[in-house]
Design an enzyme around this catalytic site. Structure first.
Site, PDB file in Angstrom:
ATOM      1  N   THR A   1      -8.904  20.856  39.717  1.00 59.91           N
ATOM      2  CA  THR A   1      -7.680  19.989  39.099  1.00 59.91           C
ATOM      3  C   THR A   1      -7.366  20.370  37.955  1.00 59.91           C
ATOM      4  OG1 THR A   1      -8.596  18.015  40.533  1.00 59.91           O
ATOM      5  CG2 THR A   1      -6.700  17.507  38.855  1.00 59.91           C
TER       6      THR A   1
ATOM      7  N   SER B   1      -2.427  16.935  42.543  1.00 63.65           N
ATOM      8  CA  SER B   1      -2.755  17.169  43.858  1.00 63.65           C
ATOM      9  C   SER B   1      -2.291  18.486  44.481  1.00 63.65           C
ATOM     10  CB  SER B   1      -2.018  15.947  44.668  1.00 63.65           C
ATOM     11  OG  SER B   1      -2.548  14.713  44.252  1.00 63.65           O
TER      12      SER B   1
ATOM     13  N   GLY C   1     -15.884  16.275  36.235  1.00 67.88           N
ATOM     14  CA  GLY C   1     -17.026  15.398  36.329  1.00 67.88           C
ATOM     15  C   GLY C   1     -18.229  16.564  35.736  1.00 67.88           C
TER      16      GLY C   1
ATOM     17  N   ARG D   1     -23.063 -21.568  48.220  1.00 65.20           N
ATOM     18  CA  ARG D   1     -22.162 -22.453  47.798  1.00 65.20           C
ATOM     19  C   ARG D   1     -21.556 -23.522  48.526  1.00 65.20           C
ATOM     20  NH1 ARG D   1     -20.461 -22.798  42.199  1.00 65.20           N
ATOM     21  NH2 ARG D   1     -18.252 -23.451  42.071  1.00 65.20           N
TER      22      ARG D   1
ATOM     23  N   GLY E   1     -14.957 -17.009  39.533  1.00 70.99           N
ATOM     24  CA  GLY E   1     -15.211 -16.572  38.532  1.00 70.99           C
ATOM     25  C   GLY E   1     -16.668 -15.780  38.425  1.00 70.99           C
TER      26      GLY E   1
ATOM     27  N   THR F   1      -7.955   8.395  44.878  1.00 72.05           N
ATOM     28  CA  THR F   1      -7.255   8.952  44.292  1.00 72.05           C
ATOM     29  C   THR F   1      -7.917  10.737  44.202  1.00 72.05           C
ATOM     30  OG1 THR F   1      -6.192   7.511  42.734  1.00 72.05           O
ATOM     31  CG2 THR F   1      -6.223  10.156  42.123  1.00 72.05           C
TER      32      THR F   1
ATOM     33  N   GLU G   1     -10.750  13.591  45.091  1.00 70.37           N
ATOM     34  CA  GLU G   1     -11.010  14.509  46.306  1.00 70.37           C
ATOM     35  C   GLU G   1      -9.784  14.198  47.298  1.00 70.37           C
ATOM     36  OE1 GLU G   1     -14.000  15.594  47.701  1.00 70.37           O
ATOM     37  OE2 GLU G   1     -15.255  15.636  45.861  1.00 70.37           O
TER      38      GLU G   1
ATOM     39  N   ASP H   1      -5.697  12.785  46.873  1.00 67.22           N
ATOM     40  CA  ASP H   1      -4.771  11.488  46.830  1.00 67.22           C
ATOM     41  C   ASP H   1      -4.621  11.024  47.920  1.00 67.22           C
ATOM     42  OD1 ASP H   1      -3.039   9.496  44.985  1.00 67.22           O
ATOM     43  OD2 ASP H   1      -1.858  10.112  46.877  1.00 67.22           O
TER      44      ASP H   1
END
Lengths: 754, 754
Positions: free
Chosen positions: B272, B278, B311, B443, B527, B548, B550, B552
């Site tokens: 990229t 893209s 990365g 809960r 919460g 997004t 690998e 979009d």
């Protein structure tokens, strides 16, 4: 091939015909516009009119050969298309005629077609094989003027505040460690307080200007600085200070309110408990009156009954604690009591335990904590006693005899906070949209050839469709929330129940809208949207919880729906209920009378763009859902199902009604707002945004409308196409529209927005 | 009032009749089930049968008075309802009869009604005024057994891996500073590599086991540890190592692959660029072959043409750089070249510039960076030359002559990565669902009285509706991705174009599904879901970007849709296209022949639950969208609109087709998977999940189906009700279903899940 030569009269229409027939949307009403223009056009001979009209038969469109002739004639002219012209297509046509003929006057009739059909360069700039001079935005409107309309009567407050937040203390930065972040936010809160913004909504005797409406607008503007700041500000001045102002009496005001507004007394609002998130009435903390020393004993009975998620818990000296008030052995229901937490050295007082809630998805500049009370003693006067007090004789007394009504009256004071949360969500959405749109107006991507310039992201139909309705919705919700706050603050209307119902619904749909919008913007900015420096990531993390706090959205929507039902004075016993049903049924059949096969398949533009249609569609939906809901509940109750269980069974129906009601309310409020816009040019733009909002919302619920037979398949498709078309029509103005939100430049630090 | 006494024969049916008539959903098919049971029930006299049948008239339901008698009879019995019974309603009925009469045998016919109608205690436990002994979950199924079915042939690999990640190095913790976080993740990646997991998909000669399918399953399991770890692992071994494996030849394998798999050589995948997110084909980085010294010169031409978001950029020694390969002045298109980035001391090599991308919304344990190359020289052999090489004579040569095809062949190697991203998204969704469901089973909230125990969150219809279809979808996507990876890895199928199309679509819908699911779970946990300690917050931040990277999602869906179109061998010239259209039209009318008013309003359970209906509905949608899309494109092209612009105009249509195709693919794949489940009990459960998935998806697109007239309003409503009903029916099994995902206990650290 022989080139076909057209007369000047015919020729000037050819680019228009080419465009109209190339598009998907040649509807009957569009043909009408063109027919009328031709009829009035005195520059045309009768023969020319006949020929032009022959090319306007929807059922017998021009042959492809004719079409190709048009295209070639245009291309051969070599004329350049200038998107920046005021009437680009009319001017282009004029120039084409000039190329082939001697005279070529500017034709007002063509201009009218261009304007009335809303033809934009991005409809046709790719259709002719001619050179195009692109523009990213039209200059029909000026952002500043839109912003003035949006700000309305709060312009001065907002402008002054926006200047104020240019102070370097509000500069954006990354703060990863919660301790550091909290310090920064605390400094900002104090600085705001010192400059009078904390006390703004308080009476002037306590340092304020009594301007709750203005407070709400600056609350939204705080989001442009930072979400944590917004929330901590809201906790200190809105919730903590607000509880003193609204639930306390003169003693409390005199003792605490000025300091609260100056942030010299930091406090928190301790309502929610771990074990009882949304069920305030079921909280377990007790405040037991002890007559012997005229005091209240605050206690957390079980380990899981602590106050939870309390903002400002680590910085506070004192808390407004909601507890079951027990006087003389009798539970008088939930009341608020001021309980000191720490001494001057900031050490915890005896019996108080506070724990940090730790890191969260967002809002890490807010110090949320858990609080336990172990038999903490406070004097009787710490009870915030506007709606219920303990007399000097140690007897409980309230002017509101019904405990239920008392409880809801006290909770009603939270409504202002809910409007503010919705406003903050809206602020986040506006910010994300501004960043995403600016990015899409710079970023280019793909094209059919790597040699020529790539298209702007904003020119992709999918991109227009994903962002434009959200921009329109921001305008709608802005006006709606302004109006709601005005009604809420209107002292001449003491009964706030209606506005409570309305705000419950609006808070839900607007905070959900905000989340959807921010997410859409994140994705629309691709990987860039994921970087903290571009601000959308923080907005996403911060705004996320808005759907939960100050009332979980699902719970609030049910509240709204029940409010709608009780608008019809229903007590769910068979007698009262029958009359309600009769009334509902009558109203519905009045509505239904107008829905017939012609109506449900009416697809002309006049109809689809007419606010009467939108109002009818929204009103019909609310009434229909109310009626069917009431019927279902009645049937359950007739069968002996307990009312609580009956409501449980219709929960999804309640949610649908709550949403429908809120959307209708927003649209109607906005429509009224637009009707007060003085100049026609701006009114037209604002109403177009309203139309897009309405059709977009009807479209979202198309399956329901189709199921009811309210719209037919053809109409549903036409609405979908109109939504796309409106997005395209608004494309030239999208930049001005987001600039019209009026976000200060110094807050738009995102590199992708610059 | 006199108490009405019923005969034992009648009495045993009364609880059933009461339940059936109390419910919203007494359909013709339900009445049939009861009628048949009565007919076969030899314990009943003819008189009793007549009476019972008289209470089964849908158009003439029992009177309210009768209804109240039933209720009173049941209440007066004082019998306690035990939800834990195998057939709770039948057993309850039996006991009621015992109370009033002497004998009360267990009735198999009643049992059949209970089973066939899928009546669950939560349908009726509130209807009788009797004491109820609640259970949170049924024990009909065992989680471990579901898990075994899901894991399939990968059970051994997964089990071993889950044991492995119990190592304390994988313990979850908060890491706020990116530098610290990255170090932790790097250590984890190295530890995985040392234990053979990095090289897993490589051939055994390079330290692996060639098990790409197993690799994908452990990839999903890594998400249970941490998102950053998953992505950094994928970058190092999947993208960097994978590019060497798939695009390189023996020299590259021998030189680099073993070290890559051991993580002793850290590398990145530099594709990229900032300016071209893209549009890989439009990247600007060049690799120019210089004959004089047999080298390649890597260069970033403009400041904005840097490699972006890479990365591993800060830890890497080397990068697979995608660049326009220029040989002898000619651009041969995009190729990958190995470019060393740093020396042994980890100093940048000359001509390399790397900047940290900074903080992100999530994945802060991954070191993303930007890379610029300034005339960096590498030897010719660094070109990954499987699909295009430079000969010793300095001439470019590729076996794939068509540059377009060559480009897509190289990109095709990314398909495995896309499956893995979808798997990781699925892992995130499973984790969030497991946490949210476990929370909802503990809960309690609200009730009609503060005195009695509050309801479990999971017992709210809205809560069931928001979570159950998402649980079902996880099962569907799990089986689908397993199958896709199997096909992708099948060496006997060398043509990967079809699977590329399929994976493009599935990656999109599954990563979107994952985001929606995680968001829903966050909100469902209120919460608590917002706290980092409960893990959902991190999942949200991490998985967000999966939509997004690998590829979009919007771009991939268009790719998928174009793949569907080209399945019909369309070259968009008029000749080839006409025959495509003819074919499509033929297929469509075959389909349409079955859609008639009876079909489009068929609402009985057998039909709605029948996979044939689901398959037909999905198939019809894909075909119809394909046909109308092709028609629209043809019309544009006939008018002379360039093909690129024509595709732009139908962009939203392309997206719709891409989605429709992918949903259909997932459902069909899952259906095949369920047919192979051996024992009937489990097959029934898995197929019920498939049915819920199908109806939920049809429901989501109900407006489209209604517009087409494929379903009528009544059917649309019935589908909506069936979705709600299926969620209720699955309520007793929801705990086992999430436990069936098989997430290791040591990864479920969220306090709210414990």
């Amino acid at each position: 091939m022989e080139k076909k030569i057209y007369t000047p009269g015919i020729l000037q229409y050819i680019p228009f015909f080419y465009v109209i027939w190339s598009d998907d949307l040649v509807s009957a009403s569009e043909v009408n516009v063109v027919e009328r223009a031709i009829e009035k056009d005195t520059s045309l001979s009768d023969m020319e009119k006949v020929l032009l009209n022959s090319w306007l038969q929807v059922k017998n469109p021009p042959k492809n050969e004719e079409f190709k002739n048009w295209k070639q004639t245009i291309s051969n002219s070599g004329i350049k298309l200038l998107e920046g012209e005021t009437y680009p297509l009319t001017t282009f046509s004029q120039k084409v005629v000039c190329h082939y003929h001697e005279t070529c006057p500017f034709n007002e009739h063509l201009k009218n077609i261009e304007v009335n059909l809303g033809i934009q360069p991005n409809h046709y700039n790719h259709l002719f094989e001619v050179e195009v001079e692109h523009i990213a935005s039209a200059n029909t409107y000026v952002a500043e003027e839109l912003s003035v309309i949006l700000k309305g009567k709060h312009a001065q407050v907002i402008d002054r505040f926006q200047e104020f937040i240019q102070h370097s203390l509000f500069d954006w930065d990354v703060h990863r460690q919660k301790e550091d972040f909290r310090e920064v936010v605390l400094e900002q809160v104090k600085f705001l307080a010192e400059n009078g913004y904390g006390a703004m909504a308080y009476p002037s005797a306590y340092g304020g200007t009594g301007d709750m409406e203005g407070y709400a607008t600056i609350f939204e503007n705080l989001m442009y600085v930072d979400g944590s700041l917004t929330i901590k500000f809201g906790v200190q001045f809105g919730l903590f200070g607000g509880s003193i102002q609204k639930l306390g009496t003169k003693y409390h005001h005199d003792t605490y309110l000025t300091d609260a507004g100056k942030a010299t007394l930091l406090g928190c609002f301790a309502m929610t408990e771990t074990g009882h998130g949304s069920n305030v009435r079921g909280i377990k903390t007790t405040a037991t009156y002890r007559k012997e020393d005229d005091s209240l004993i605050i206690n957390t009975p079980g380990e899981n009954d602590n106050k939870e998620y309390i903002g400002n818990a680590l910085h506070s000296k004192i808390a407004s604690v909601f507890a079951q008030l027990i006087v003389d052995g009798k539970n008088e229901g939930v009341h608020a009591i001021l309980v000191p937490l720490r001494n001057e050295k900031h050490e915890l007082l005896p019996g108080i335990r506070i724990e940090d809630n730790g890191y969260k998805l967002g809002l890490n500049g807010v110090d949320n904590g858990k609080i336990w009370f172990n038999q903490v003693k406070v004097p009787r006067e710490n009870l915030l006693n506007k709606y219920g007090k303990i007399t000097d004789d140690g007897v409980y007394y309230s002017e509101i005899e019904n405990p239920n009504k008392r409880f809801f009256t006290m909770l009603g004071t939270l409504v202002g906070g809910r409007i503010c949360v919705a406003r903050a969500g809206l602020g986040g959405a506006k910010m994300a949209l501004t960043i995403a749109v600016k990015h899409a107006l710079k970023r280019r991507q793909f094209n059919d050839s790597i040699k020529i310039q790539e298209d702007l992201l904003m020119d992709y139909p999918t991109h227009q469709l994903r962002l434009t309705p959200l921009v329109a919705s921001a305008y709608v919700y802005n006006a709606t929330l302004d109006k709601m706050m005005e009604i809420y603050c209107d002292e001449s209307q003491p009964d706030k129940r209606k506005v409570e119902t309305q705000v419950a619904g609006l808070k839900s749909i607007i905070t959900w809208y905000a989340n959807t919008t921010i997410q859409e913007c994140r994705e629309a900015c691709g990987g860039k949207g994921y970087l903290l420096e571009n601000r959308i990531a923080d907005l996403k993390g911060d705004v996320d919880i808005f759907t939960t706090f100050e009332g979980d959205n699902n719970v609030l929507l049910q509240l709204a729906a029940k409010g709608v039902l009780s608008d019809f004075k229903s007590e769910f016993n068979s007698a009262g209920f029958s009359s309600v049903l009769k009334l509902l049924s009558q109203q519905l059949s009045d509505k239904l009378a107008t829905v017939n096969p012609i109506y449900s398949n009416k697809v002309d533009t006049e109809h689809l763009y007419n606010p009467k249609f939108h109002k009818h569609a929204f009103d019909y939906r609310t009434r229909r859902l109310t009626y069917t809901l009431a019927m279902r509940i009645r049937d359950y109750i007739k069968k002996g199902v307990p009312s609580y269980q009956a409501f449980l069974k219709v929960q999804t129906h309640l949610l649908a009604l709550g949403k429908a009601y809120s959307i209708e309310l927003a649209y109607n409020t906005y429509l009224q707002f637009t009707e007060n816009i003085q100049d026609e040019k701006h009114r037209a733009l604002f109403q177009k945004l309203g139309t897009l909002f309405a059709l977009y919302e009807i479209r979202k619920d198309a399956s329901w409308y189709l199921e009811q037979g309210y719209i037919g398949g053809t109409k549903s498709k036409a609405i979908r196409q109109r939504v796309e078309r409106l997005c395209t029509e608004l494309r030239p103005h999208i930049h001005v529209l987001v600039d019209g939100f009026g976000i200060p430049d110094n807050c738009l630090t995102a590199p992708i927005a610059n």
